[in-house]
Design a protein around this motif. Structure first.
Motif, PDB file in Angstrom:
ATOM      1  N   ILE A 139       6.697  86.988 122.169  1.00  0.00           N
ATOM      2  CA  ILE A 139       7.429  88.025 122.872  1.00  0.00           C
ATOM      3  C   ILE A 139       6.872  88.155 124.288  1.00  0.00           C
ATOM      4  N   SER A 140       7.741  88.034 125.291  1.00  0.00           N
ATOM      5  CA  SER A 140       7.342  88.257 126.685  1.00  0.00           C
ATOM      6  C   SER A 140       7.931  89.579 127.157  1.00  0.00           C
ATOM      7  N   LEU A 141       7.045  90.519 127.494  1.00  0.00           N
ATOM      8  CA  LEU A 141       7.460  91.805 128.039  1.00  0.00           C
ATOM      9  C   LEU A 141       6.918  91.943 129.461  1.00  0.00           C
TER      10      LEU A 141
ATOM     11  N   GLY B 177       7.572  97.862 128.812  1.00  0.00           N
ATOM     12  CA  GLY B 177       8.529  97.303 129.750  1.00  0.00           C
ATOM     13  C   GLY B 177       9.648  96.527 129.081  1.00  0.00           C
ATOM     14  N   ARG B 178      10.489  95.917 129.915  1.00  0.00           N
ATOM     15  CA  ARG B 178      11.665  95.193 129.433  1.00  0.00           C
ATOM     16  C   ARG B 178      11.279  93.916 128.683  1.00  0.00           C
ATOM     17  N   LEU B 179      12.154  93.535 127.757  1.00  0.00           N
ATOM     18  CA  LEU B 179      12.019  92.242 127.090  1.00  0.00           C
ATOM     19  C   LEU B 179      12.488  91.154 128.044  1.00  0.00           C
ATOM     20  N   LEU B 180      11.593  90.232 128.382  1.00  0.00           N
ATOM     21  CA  LEU B 180      11.929  89.139 129.277  1.00  0.00           C
ATOM     22  C   LEU B 180      12.397  87.906 128.510  1.00  0.00           C
ATOM     23  N   ASP B 181      11.709  87.618 127.405  1.00  0.00           N
ATOM     24  CA  ASP B 181      12.055  86.420 126.634  1.00  0.00           C
ATOM     25  C   ASP B 181      11.443  86.529 125.246  1.00  0.00           C
TER      26      ASP B 181
END
Length: 316
Positions: free
Chosen positions: A41-43, A22-26
């Protein structure tokens, strides 16, 4: 902050896109590291840790990946390298070996109690038992020969009392070198300090940072951990915590007579290893924005280990 390799969001998004998470959130650099660059890494599909390996040859990375796979298969709470959609675990980012691993729950313990120490002893025994019958060979680059060479090189950098303490320790290593190398072996974490373990309450939820892992005497691994988890601020050992750690370990694996005999020596050897590495880092990174652990901590511990009255339990 000990982020040796800064990353821009676009290059990180490109790297992470091949994992299908999924997308990189933070993302956020982790300040606690002293040798490698790490990011939280928050995905969309979870929380992870990205490590860029700054020290050590690239050809050794398959060892770390295989070791963590073995320990994960043995149900130990360790990180392990995620594979991207093409099946690759070891990748490259900005010219550095890069691994993406699940982020383990819990937090570091600054003031461990007997239950924390028992959990560490149990974990170390299980790690050793999981690998001793099929040891994955990797010679540490900070072993006995390194201590002898670097220690002698560093004698001239120290005050007289420090040099005397180190010289005495180096002579002891020289005398016992062959006996130490003949002790029972397995794979070692070799850096199991408080900041490399995480707990929820007294439950051990994770052990991280295996980039000093190697093959070698199991007793050495135990000495490294005990010197940190069971030391008071002045360097003295807390016998209550130490007995809890050793007892939990011995419940899983019995010690040998040779280990019992060399135990005081090994506690001192473990002090020398980290005293030297911290002295070297303090000189190398003086004036730089890099986390440097205090070398004096292990000088004090080495002084306190000159008279060890903590025998191994149940030596057979």
């Amino acid at each position: 902050m000990s982020v040796f390799t800064p990353l821009a969001r676009p290059e990180l998004e490109t790297f992470l896109s091949t994992y299908g998470l999924g997308r990189l959130l933070d993302y956020q650099g982790i300040a606690a590291g002293s040798e490698n660059t790490n990011y939280f890494i928050s995905l969309e599909q979870g929380e992870f840790v990205l490590t860029l390996v700054e020290r050590g040859p690239v050809q050794e990375m398959p060892f770390f990946i295989e070791l963590l796979d073995v320990l994960h298969a043995a149900d130990l709470p360790v990180p392990y390298a995620l594979r991207d959609t093409s099946g690759q675990a070891l990748r490259e980012l900005k010219g550095k070996p890069a691994l993406l691993q699940p982020r383990l729950a819990g937090k570091h313990i600054k003031e461990p109690n007997t239950q924390h120490c028992a959990a560490i002893g149990d974990l170390q025994a299980r790690l050793h038992l999981a690998t001793r019958d099929q040891v994955l060979e990797r010679k540490t680059d900070r072993g006995l020969d390194w201590m002898l060479e670097e220690g002698r090189n560093f004698l001239s950098h120290l005050h007289a009392s420090q040099a005397e303490l180190l010289e005495q320790a180096l002579q002891e290593i020289e005398r016992h070198r062959q006996a130490i190398l003949a002790l029972p072996r397995a794979n070692l974490h070799a850096d199991l300090f408080r900041d490399n373990a995480m707990f929820e309450g007294t439950h051990l939820t994770g052990v991280i940072d295996f980039y000093n892992a190697c093959s070698g005497p199991m007793l050495y691994d135990l000495a490294i951990a005990l010197n940190d988890w069971c030391s008071e601020a002045d360097g003295q050992l807390d016998p209550v915590r130490a007995k809890a750690l050793l007892g939990a370990y011995a419940a899983q694996r019995s010690f040998t007579p040779a280990e019992a005999e060399l135990w005081p020596v090994m506690l001192r050897v473990a002090c020398v290893r980290f005293w030297l590495s911290r002295l070297i880092a303090a000189e190398a990174f003086a004036g730089q924005d890099v986390l440097i652990h205090d070398p004096a901590e292990f000088e004090h511990r080495l002084r306190q280990r000159q008279d060890v009255r903590l025998p191994l339990p149940f030596a057979l």
